[in-house]
Write an enzyme that holds these catalytic residues in place. Sequence first.
Site, PDB file in Angstrom:
ATOM      1  N   HIS A  18      -4.067   8.385  15.262  1.00  0.00           N
ATOM      2  CA  HIS A  18      -2.728   8.950  15.273  1.00  0.00           C
ATOM      3  C   HIS A  18      -2.706  10.278  14.547  1.00  0.00           C
ATOM      4  CE1 HIS A  18      -3.209   6.049  11.971  1.00  0.00           C
ATOM      5  NE2 HIS A  18      -2.622   6.977  11.240  1.00  0.00           N
ATOM      6  N   CYS A  69       0.854  -1.180   0.000  1.00  0.00           N
ATOM      7  CA  CYS A  69       0.000   0.000   0.000  1.00  0.00           C
ATOM      8  C   CYS A  69       0.890   1.230   0.000  1.00  0.00           C
ATOM      9  CB  CYS A  69      -0.928   0.015   1.203  1.00  0.00           C
ATOM     10  SG  CYS A  69      -0.129   0.481   2.738  1.00  0.00           S
TER      11      CYS A  69
END
Length: 757
Positions: free
Chosen positions: A673, A4
């Site tokens: 995050h 990815c």
Amino acid sequence: MTACPTGIAHTYMAAEKLTQTARSLGHEIKVETQGSIGAENVLSDNDVRDADGVIIAADKDVDRSRFVGKKVLAVGVAEGIRHPEQLIERVQSAPVYGGEPGDGAGGGAAAASGGGGTAGGQERSVAYKALMNGVSYMIPFVVVGGLLIAISLAVGGHPTPEGLKIAPGSFWEDVNNIGTIGFQLMVPILSGYIAYAIGDRPALVPGMIGGWIATHGELYGMKDASAGFIGGIVTGFLAGYLVVWIKKVKVPRFAQPIMPIIVIPIVATTALGLFFVYVLGKPISWVFTHLTGWLSGMTGTSAIVLGAILGLMIAFDMGGPVNKTAFLFGSGLIASGNQTVMGMCAAAIPVMPLGQGLATLIRRHLYSEQERETGMAALFMGLFGISEGAIPFAAARPAQVIPANMLGGAVAGALAGMAGVADAVPHGGPIVAVLGAVDGVPMFFVAVVIGAVVTALATVALVDVAERRKSGARAGTGGGAEVMAGADAVVTVGGASSVVAEAGEAEPVVTEPVVAGPVAAGPVAAGVGAGAGAEAAAGGASRTAVAVAPVPGATAAPGQGSDGEAVETDGAEIDGNDVSGDGQGADGDGDSDSDSDSDSDSAPSVEVLSGYLTEQTVKTQLDADGKEAAIREMAELAAGTGKVADVDELVRVALAREAQGTTGLGEEIAIPHAKTDAVTAPVVGFARSADGIDWGSLDGTLAKLVFMISVPEAAAGDEHLRILALLSRKLMDADFRARLQGAEDKTAILRVLGEIH
């Protein structure tokens, strides 16, 4: 093999899930991971030879040439987490790569959507992955070529009736020539690597030569213009799919070895080249000729209307036939004494790179680290009238960037026309005003600034809308959480089943070492954490190898890389433009002032996650019952360490990351995050929720274990990636999660978390 653009956590989670599942089924598995750390536990030739099958869970282009003759199953990386048993079962009957037409393993990224690959994962389209592959390789050529040209013009250039010129034979002319070579290679590289992502290596040469033809209009009757980068995109896709089609032609066995290195490249290059010259080139030349005639008939119309039209044309294809028509029309009128038309063009020329660069500063979270770096270079190029600085953005997001560019260009051109701005040299950008070639300097800068701001605001609005739509679509299909790129390959030996898989960035999931080898076609270094489990069950052990690789940048673009994803985009990546894109791992401190824990023991001396997670950043029970409230509570927890300068900004960035795709990983886990200068040092917090929080996880579970990772923009390094990989992988251990959930107080929690190493 999993891949990815920017993901980290899912890479290792998939690797761990596949490893655990294969072992429980009596198979022997090996996991190869690719990511920002670099390739680890790479599958050797022997691993592939002995494998019964290969599972590829990827959202980027990966090199599959080493899997020829093996059963290959291509899916999205999320499937490695959600349905590992099904993947191991399905790969046993998957098509053979390089065999019959329509096999599950095609070439490059194409295979990802072919055959067995379409049934499983939430995988990006072949076209998207191919386009991003080309853009990621093109960006360095744009940056290097553009900056060298800009520097040479700034230091050695002077205005002349023919434009900004550099003294012949000078040092700066040599610098300019080197930069020009970079620009000349830009579109061929874009075209070549688009083709490569679709048709593998045999498509690289026809793609690059096709891109070169697209940028040399003299080959098809255009002396002063060419098809530009849009023509390069067209030739890239034509070359890639032409090669895929040729591969399907059955040939005698004796001819098969020379097909990919001689026959296919020659046939595809010749066919594509002649098709462009004789078929595509003629219409492009016709458009160029008739646009010039049409503009000539508009010289007596309103200056505002003419300026808007010229601005639209200048911004449309940045060096293509439409752009060149407007530019040559303006420069041709300078000799006749009409300098106002060139003034309109000069104001529009820098708007695209300035606007796109400004957009990366306005909404940083929408862009990968690589795109933000490219944005800074675009700003510099815009000052010198180098419109090509915006091409990487237009190539990556044409539906959003090109309309925004045209809107800003039209505004700048119209304002310059209304104010009667004149330019005495055939060049654009602030540099010509600084060198004294512009009449009406104040209004020239007003037009440029307003045009750039309009472009930037329109771009971020359109990109934001597009990202929200994609996130919503992924959430609706269960693919909203971070998509991790990786490849898993299942291999069976002597009746036993073996699986080979690759996973994004991570440390070895298993201890079995593997010889390093080429894995991904992307320009970004592949970080690999591989798990090679080899528990052989008596009587019928199977061997499995798994590999995972992240997409380039993006991040991305790039980088992107990245994020990168982006992916970037991009499904939810553990880093989008935040943590993983630069390899930020985890870190944390948090405050426990609102925590009513009754831990009487002192915290264990063991260091948790390299000291980023401490007793101060642990909370046994969250008060929040929603995602947004939980993120704020975690941010306030981290603020107690003194490492958070702006809690509101930290929350905003974390929520913006969630808007790109949920960070709910499934298995009752969420890892929100943020990468922002709202924190002064890396900090990681951990908290539990008794009832669970709806985080939009892949598997529909409510998040009960929440880790929040916050890192400053400047933070970087493999250590952060390593920690995040360890955390993600360890959380796939059901017993570990159970003990973490059942820990009585902070001391017990830290003791359990101390097992992560």
